[in-house]
Design an enzyme around this catalytic site. Sequence first.
Site, PDB file in Angstrom:
ATOM      1  N   CYS A  45      60.600 -67.319   4.387  1.00  0.00           N
ATOM      2  CA  CYS A  45      61.672 -66.358   4.639  1.00  0.00           C
ATOM      3  C   CYS A  45      61.108 -65.292   5.582  1.00  0.00           C
ATOM      4  O   CYS A  45      60.301 -65.613   6.445  1.00  0.00           O
ATOM      5  CB  CYS A  45      62.204 -65.773   3.339  1.00  0.00           C
ATOM      6  N   ARG A  46      61.484 -64.057   5.406  1.00  0.00           N
ATOM      7  CA  ARG A  46      60.956 -62.992   6.251  1.00  0.00           C
ATOM      8  C   ARG A  46      59.617 -62.485   5.736  1.00  0.00           C
ATOM      9  O   ARG A  46      58.684 -62.259   6.493  1.00  0.00           O
ATOM     10  CB  ARG A  46      61.949 -61.830   6.361  1.00  0.00           C
TER      11      ARG A  46
END
Length: 122
Positions: A85-86
């Site tokens: 993800c981030r």
Amino acid sequence: MKNLSRLLFLMTATVVTTAANGGQVEQPAALEALQRADSVLIDVRTEQEFAEGALPGATRIETEDLTEHIATIAPDKNAPVVLYCRSGRRASAAQALLQELGYSQVINAGGYQELNGLVPLR
């Protein structure tokens, strides 16, 4: 009694903090798993984040949609599933969900920025 209350508070805070921080990022294990032909790479970021850049061969499925779509993307529950993800937090939540669904090799690879350029073309 006051000390017992403080101890219970500290223990609860530790458990909540650990749960909020999620599972451990295992970038080396993720990169190794991605060398396998049967591995699956899943991006759990939003559509906008994905549009701004994604890892080669990644399929985007947000965590809340995993239960509905995972069997199509990863029918073999024993194949490596690599998530990112981030920052690693959403990937951790997705990792826990997939493990609950019976997936045995789920790896939190961490954040896109740290992985970009390291993941081989798929």
